[in-house]
Write an enzyme that holds these catalytic residues in place. Structure first.
Site, PDB file in Angstrom:
ATOM      1  N   ARG A 197      34.002  48.845  38.674  1.00 22.20           N
ATOM      2  CA  ARG A 197      32.854  49.502  39.309  1.00 22.20           C
ATOM      3  C   ARG A 197      32.774  51.007  39.051  1.00 22.20           C
ATOM      4  O   ARG A 197      31.837  51.662  39.484  1.00 22.20           O
ATOM      5  CB  ARG A 197      32.879  49.230  40.822  1.00 22.20           C
ATOM      6  CG  ARG A 197      32.318  47.856  41.142  1.00 22.20           C
ATOM      7  CD  ARG A 197      32.311  47.616  42.623  1.00 22.20           C
ATOM      8  NE  ARG A 197      33.641  47.331  43.130  1.00 22.20           N
ATOM      9  CZ  ARG A 197      34.035  47.593  44.381  1.00 22.20           C
ATOM     10  NH1 ARG A 197      33.212  48.153  45.233  1.00 22.20           N
ATOM     11  NH2 ARG A 197      35.248  47.278  44.769  1.00 22.20           N
ATOM     12  N   GLU A 227      43.826  37.350  52.718  1.00 21.33           N
ATOM     13  CA  GLU A 227      42.842  38.110  51.939  1.00 21.33           C
ATOM     14  C   GLU A 227      41.435  37.757  52.415  1.00 21.33           C
ATOM     15  O   GLU A 227      41.174  36.633  52.836  1.00 21.33           O
ATOM     16  CB  GLU A 227      42.993  37.780  50.449  1.00 21.33           C
ATOM     17  CG  GLU A 227      44.253  38.353  49.830  1.00 21.33           C
ATOM     18  CD  GLU A 227      44.371  39.850  50.051  1.00 21.33           C
ATOM     19  OE1 GLU A 227      43.525  40.600  49.530  1.00 21.33           O
ATOM     20  OE2 GLU A 227      45.304  40.281  50.756  1.00 21.33           O
TER      21      GLU A 227
HETATM   22  C1  UD1 Z   1      44.750  44.522  47.911  1.00 12.83           C
HETATM   23  C2  UD1 Z   1      45.489  43.694  48.942  1.00 12.83           C
HETATM   24  C3  UD1 Z   1      44.683  43.657  50.242  1.00 12.83           C
HETATM   25  C4  UD1 Z   1      44.441  45.066  50.736  1.00 12.83           C
HETATM   26  C5  UD1 Z   1      43.789  45.904  49.646  1.00 12.83           C
HETATM   27  C6  UD1 Z   1      43.738  47.352  50.055  1.00 12.83           C
HETATM   28  C7  UD1 Z   1      46.654  41.943  47.688  1.00 12.83           C
HETATM   29  C8  UD1 Z   1      46.650  40.558  47.259  1.00 12.83           C
HETATM   30  N1  UD1 Z   1      45.641  42.341  48.452  1.00 12.83           N
HETATM   31  O1  UD1 Z   1      43.546  43.841  47.656  1.00 12.83           O
HETATM   32  O2  UD1 Z   1      45.384  42.938  51.250  1.00 12.83           O
HETATM   33  O3  UD1 Z   1      43.630  45.046  51.893  1.00 12.83           O
HETATM   34  O4  UD1 Z   1      44.544  45.839  48.403  1.00 12.83           O
HETATM   35  O5  UD1 Z   1      42.962  48.069  49.132  1.00 12.83           O
HETATM   36  O6  UD1 Z   1      47.579  42.686  47.351  1.00 12.83           O
HETATM   37  N2  UD1 Z   1      46.856  46.042  40.621  1.00 12.83           N
HETATM   38  C9  UD1 Z   1      47.711  45.986  39.549  1.00 12.83           C
HETATM   39  N3  UD1 Z   1      47.853  44.829  38.871  1.00 12.83           N
HETATM   40  C10 UD1 Z   1      47.188  43.700  39.208  1.00 12.83           C
HETATM   41  C11 UD1 Z   1      46.298  43.761  40.304  1.00 12.83           C
HETATM   42  C12 UD1 Z   1      46.165  44.941  40.992  1.00 12.83           C
HETATM   43  O7  UD1 Z   1      48.334  46.997  39.197  1.00 12.83           O
HETATM   44  O8  UD1 Z   1      47.371  42.699  38.546  1.00 12.83           O
HETATM   45  C13 UD1 Z   1      46.687  47.295  41.353  1.00 12.83           C
HETATM   46  C14 UD1 Z   1      45.299  47.845  41.195  1.00 12.83           C
HETATM   47  O9  UD1 Z   1      45.257  48.786  40.141  1.00 12.83           O
HETATM   48  C15 UD1 Z   1      45.040  48.508  42.517  1.00 12.83           C
HETATM   49  C16 UD1 Z   1      45.915  47.757  43.492  1.00 12.83           C
HETATM   50  O10 UD1 Z   1      46.865  47.060  42.730  1.00 12.83           O
HETATM   51  O11 UD1 Z   1      45.482  49.862  42.527  1.00 12.83           O
HETATM   52  C17 UD1 Z   1      45.141  46.817  44.391  1.00 12.83           C
HETATM   53  O12 UD1 Z   1      44.503  45.870  43.569  1.00 12.83           O
HETATM   54  P1  UD1 Z   1      43.108  45.266  43.951  1.00 12.83           P
HETATM   55  O13 UD1 Z   1      42.765  44.246  42.963  1.00 12.83           O
HETATM   56  O14 UD1 Z   1      42.160  46.359  44.201  1.00 12.83           O
HETATM   57  O15 UD1 Z   1      43.502  44.533  45.316  1.00 12.83           O
HETATM   58  P2  UD1 Z   1      42.521  44.141  46.442  1.00 12.83           P
HETATM   59  O16 UD1 Z   1      41.884  42.875  46.074  1.00 12.83           O
HETATM   60  O17 UD1 Z   1      41.672  45.273  46.827  1.00 12.83           O
END
Ligand code: UD1
Ligand code: CA
Length: 454
Positions: free
Chosen positions: A13, A150
């Site tokens: 986004r 989630e």
């Molecule tokens: C995650 C949490 C959720 C929380 C939210 C807060 C999980 C499953 N969920 O959800 O409970 O309320 O953050 O913002 O953890 N990232 C990686 N590698 C990946 C996936 C993500 O490095 O494979 C990093 C992303 O860059 C980001 C962070 O982890 O900085 C969170 O990832 P995102 O996909 O935004 O998680 P949410 O679905 O928002």
């Protein structure tokens, strides 16, 4: 204690080719803010999990001492942490931070790590008005944490919970290793959810604690340009509060931008719309007028910076007056009581005490003594198309208006240059030097007149 910063996400986004964590907040990448806070906790190892955007993230932080591990493909937050784990100390506590949550506070993290953090799972949670999108903290009737669900997996009832998971947590490395090895992808997003470790801890009777941040903006994440702008304002408001708490007068705390470090003495006054970048120091009683931009500048005491002045990589001595519309470029070094007025540009030049260039001048690669007066329209011709040359103007010299000083050239002590001079040889001390075509008056000359149509 070791720290893992998760920063592999795509940031769809943001609509940008720049990886999300490299987008600047207050002039520095989001990730740099998190890394700075992480460092203040003195972890044994600081490990950043990156992925999207190729090698741009580790390249942006080359030589900073952190470890960078690549997560490719990105299979979820649990998968991301599992990739960092082998690089972290197996016996300590691991604190998990996020590269896109830049305002997280040191004090909040210290509270999470207080006491026996190696004997519990500590979650940072927050009560929010609109929990849409976040993981929810599910508690039992006794108020104990049971699991995190989630948003996409939550029932309508669970979605009404307003206590959210910020994602930031701390836990012993040994336990995390066991839990992460057992994660599955049986959920709405088909990802390895880090949040599933909570249920595992509860099942094992391992204590789960929750901590709340000092302020809610600490846990705000950046997913869009709008979030970025919101956090920029949060950050700037904090800077403004900090400056005012130190006694700095800000005519409007909503209209100042500090992108770096601004150190102010006593009785400093800053008008609206000013931008401070890099390291800027303002001495006691200095006043900065509206819309000034200062980058990597050392400004002495009692200095008056008038509106729309631009100063970069320059030093200004006490009691100088700069502007309005002045430009001090890299290497400008002004002694005390110097006046630099409107549309005057100074580059790589020393200007001695009480010298003045008040209007429309270019002073480049020059050494100017004390009490020198540089008239309007004066130009140091420092560049011959190949080389730069120096101009030396000694103490008490008077440079008449519209003079060109063709460098290398020297104006002696107390010399006067007549207006309009093109100086190509040194001007001796104490004398009047001028180069000027003799003035003539043409007798019997008639101004042409327009022909009339018949
Ligand atoms: C995650 C949490 C959720 C929380 C939210 C807060 C999980 C499953 N969920 O959800 O409970 O309320 O953050 O913002 O953890 N990232 C990686 N590698 C990946 C996936 C993500 O490095 O494979 C990093 C992303 O860059 C980001 C962070 O982890 O900085 C969170 O990832 P995102 O996909 O935004 O998680 P949410 O679905 O928002
Ligand atoms: Ca997120």
């Amino acid at each position: 204690m070791d720290i893992a910063i998760l920063a592999a996400g795509k940031g769809t986004r943001m609509h940008s080719r720049l990886p999300k964590v490299l987008h600047p907040l207050a002039g520095r990448p989001l990730l740099a803010h998190v890394m700075e806070t992480a460092r203040r906790l003195e972890p044994r190892t600081l490990c950043v999990v990156y992925g999207h955007g190729g090698e741009q993230v580790p390249e942006a932080f080359a030589g900073c001492g952190a470890l960078f591990v690549r997560q490719e493909p990105q299979l979820g937050t649990g998968h991301a942490l599992a990739i960092a784990l082998p690089r972290l100390h197996p016996a300590g506590v691991i604190l998990v931070l996020y590269g896109d949550v830049p305002l997280i506070g040191e004090a909040t993290l210290r509270r999470m790590l207080e006491g026996r953090a190696d004997e519990r799972l500590t979650l940072l949670t927050a009560e929010v008005d609109d929990p849409t999108g976040y993981g929810r903290i599910v508690r039992d009737s006794a108020g104990r944490v049971v699991r995190i669900v989630e948003h996409k997996d939550a029932s309508a009832r669970e979605r009404s919970i307003r206590e959210i998971n910020t994602g930031i947590l701390a836990a012993p490395a040994r336990r995390l290793a066991q839990w992460l090895a057992r994660l599955g992808t049986d959920n709405a997003q088909g990802e390895y959810y880090l949040t599933d470790v909570v249920k595992m801890a509860v099942e094992e009777g391992f204590p789960v604690a929750t901590v709340q941040p000092g302020t809610v903006d600490e846990v705000l994440g950046v997913n869009s340009k709008r979030d970025l702008a919101t956090l920029e304002r949060c950050y700037q408001r904090r800077q403004a509060e900090r400056l005012m708490a130190q006694g700095v007068t800000l005519l409007d705390p909503e209209r100042i931008d500090v992108r770096g470090e601004l150190i102010c003495g006593r009785e400093v006054v800053i008008d609206v719309g000013c931008v401070f970048e890099g390291n800027v120091v303002l001495g006691d009683h200095t006043r900065v007028g509206p819309y000034a931009i200062l980058r990597d500048a050392r400004i002495g005491a009692g200095v008056e910076i008038l509106p729309y002045t631009l100063i970069e990589e320059a030093e200004v001595g006490n009691d100088c007056r700069i502007g309005p519309y002045a430009r001090l470029r890299p290497g400008a070094r002004l002694a005390e009581e110097v006046h630099i007025g409107n549309f005057v540009e100074v580059k790589n030049s020393e200007i001695g005490r009480a010298s003045k260039a008040n209007h429309l001048a270019y002073v480049g690669d020059a050494t100017v003594g004390r009490d020198v007066n540089i008239g309007a329209g004066t130009i140091t011709c420092n560049y011959d198309g190949a080389q730069k040359h120096r101009t030396v103007i000694e103490d008490d010299a008077f440079i008449g208006s519209d003079t060109q000083l063709v460098a290398p050239v020297k104006v002696g002590k107390g010399a006067t240059l007549g207006a309009g001079t093109t100086l190509t040889r040194d001007a001796p001390a104490g004398k009047l030097t001028l180069s000027r075509a003799p003035q003539v008056t043409v007798e019997n000359w008639k101004r042409p007149v327009k022909k009339r149509d018949k």
